[in-house]
Design a protein around this motif. Sequence first.
Motif, PDB file in Angstrom:
ATOM      1  N   ASP A   2       0.848  -1.195   0.000  1.00  0.00           N
ATOM      2  CA  ASP A   2       0.000   0.000   0.000  1.00  0.00           C
ATOM      3  C   ASP A   2       0.884   1.246   0.000  1.00  0.00           C
ATOM      4  N   VAL A  25      -0.666   5.357   3.184  1.00  0.00           N
ATOM      5  CA  VAL A  25      -1.377   5.129   4.444  1.00  0.00           C
ATOM      6  C   VAL A  25      -1.045   6.291   5.379  1.00  0.00           C
ATOM      7  N   PHE A  29      -0.782   6.569   8.593  1.00  0.00           N
ATOM      8  CA  PHE A  29      -0.867   5.715   9.770  1.00  0.00           C
ATOM      9  C   PHE A  29      -0.729   6.462  11.096  1.00  0.00           C
ATOM     10  N   LEU A  67      -3.552   4.471  12.974  1.00  0.00           N
ATOM     11  CA  LEU A  67      -3.788   3.079  12.618  1.00  0.00           C
ATOM     12  C   LEU A  67      -3.306   2.179  13.748  1.00  0.00           C
ATOM     13  N   ALA A 119      -3.852  -3.309  11.358  1.00  0.00           N
ATOM     14  CA  ALA A 119      -2.892  -3.408  10.260  1.00  0.00           C
ATOM     15  C   ALA A 119      -2.532  -4.859   9.974  1.00  0.00           C
ATOM     16  N   LEU A 138       3.552  -1.078   3.882  1.00  0.00           N
ATOM     17  CA  LEU A 138       2.776   0.154   3.820  1.00  0.00           C
ATOM     18  C   LEU A 138       3.696   1.360   3.955  1.00  0.00           C
ATOM     19  N   SER A 188      -4.221   2.121  -3.783  1.00  0.00           N
ATOM     20  CA  SER A 188      -3.810   2.441  -2.419  1.00  0.00           C
ATOM     21  C   SER A 188      -5.052   2.717  -1.587  1.00  0.00           C
ATOM     22  N   SER A 189      -4.923   2.542  -0.266  1.00  0.00           N
ATOM     23  CA  SER A 189      -6.102   2.649   0.600  1.00  0.00           C
ATOM     24  C   SER A 189      -6.391   4.067   1.072  1.00  0.00           C
ATOM     25  N   ALA A 224      -5.620   4.950   3.913  1.00  0.00           N
ATOM     26  CA  ALA A 224      -6.150   4.587   5.226  1.00  0.00           C
ATOM     27  C   ALA A 224      -5.856   5.652   6.268  1.00  0.00           C
ATOM     28  N   LEU A 258      -7.828   0.764   5.902  1.00  0.00           N
ATOM     29  CA  LEU A 258      -6.783  -0.074   5.326  1.00  0.00           C
ATOM     30  C   LEU A 258      -7.370  -1.326   4.675  1.00  0.00           C
TER      31      LEU A 258
END
Length: 381
Positions: free
Chosen positions: A60, A63, A65, A81, A86, A94, A284-285, A287, A308
Amino acid sequence: MLTLLTHARLFAPEPLGLCQLLISDRRIAAIAPMGTPLASGPAITEIDLQGRRVIPGLVDPLVHFIGGGGEGGFGQRTPELGLAEARASGVTTLVGALGTDAVTRTPANLLGKARELNAGGLSAYCYTGSYQLPPATLTGTLREDILFVPEVLGVGEVAISDHRGSQPTTAELIRLTAEARTAGLLAGKAGLVFIHTGDAGTHLEPLRAVARESALPLAQFYPTHINRTRALFEDGLRFAREGGRIDFTTSTTPELLADGEIPAAAAVARALEARIEPSRLSLSSDANASLPRFDAQGRFLGLEPGRLGSLFETLGECIEEHGIAPELAIAMASQHAAEALGLTHKGRLEAGRDADLLVLDETRWRLDEVWALGRRIHRRD
């Protein structure tokens, strides 16, 4: 530590049939068809996967995170995150980024979180910088961040065509991209410029201007959110035909879809129908980012956080709802991002690469196990 996984229906991402994988510590030591003598003995832990599908761990490239948001004030910040989330997501590699806020969230926070995720068994990297220029850095310069910090792969998420960015000039983008590219060459890294693309009518034109006015290639850029509007999507297809890469965002909301966003799986299907070279496409997320909505005057309306797990879900939609060949879809969420990021040990299942893999249900698109760096880090209850 030696582990032998047997009776794996392997997608590397290309289909290889029923195989066995020998894992030595963190890496894949060998792959062979079932029935081929590979390894045996008391020092080897053998696990029978009973014909279940095995695919590469997902990669990914975007992110958030340590969270993001704040466009609506401090009460709208999105959370960090969590490690458990995860490890259960199917994403084994990521890359973290800052977004709009590079003041209360910093490159130091980002690097610390990357090292936390690494300690938890994943492979986490990050970008230096954020939406705005000049970039926020750890060492004081972008070049030294890329050169001296192992986790830093490039600079991003630099915003173009978005009212939240710093509205960089072509000269500023040239200088930034040249510095990232040179640092990447010196460090043996991609040195890429990861681009947040907003919905302003300029779309990807700022990147084309860099290529026209300098010796820098379009491939040095990695623009994302290309499915956010239909007009941006069409411009993204043109960008890919011109030699660039484009990335589709899997996290979304009903409101964004109602505003004209193309679901990521549908975007992949349309891009393939348009005969875009598959290696130029990735997912890609986004996230833990904020997914904000603004009105026509740029006033904030609200936001939701990215997820994610949306990356694995979108991969299943590509295969099961849009009929995309598994090897093509799987590569969108593993091999292509790994290649763009310069992570030559990620994204594929083959001898010598990291033993990052997902074990799926035999018939349903469901995640049964996650293996990262040769260890099982998650198993479905």
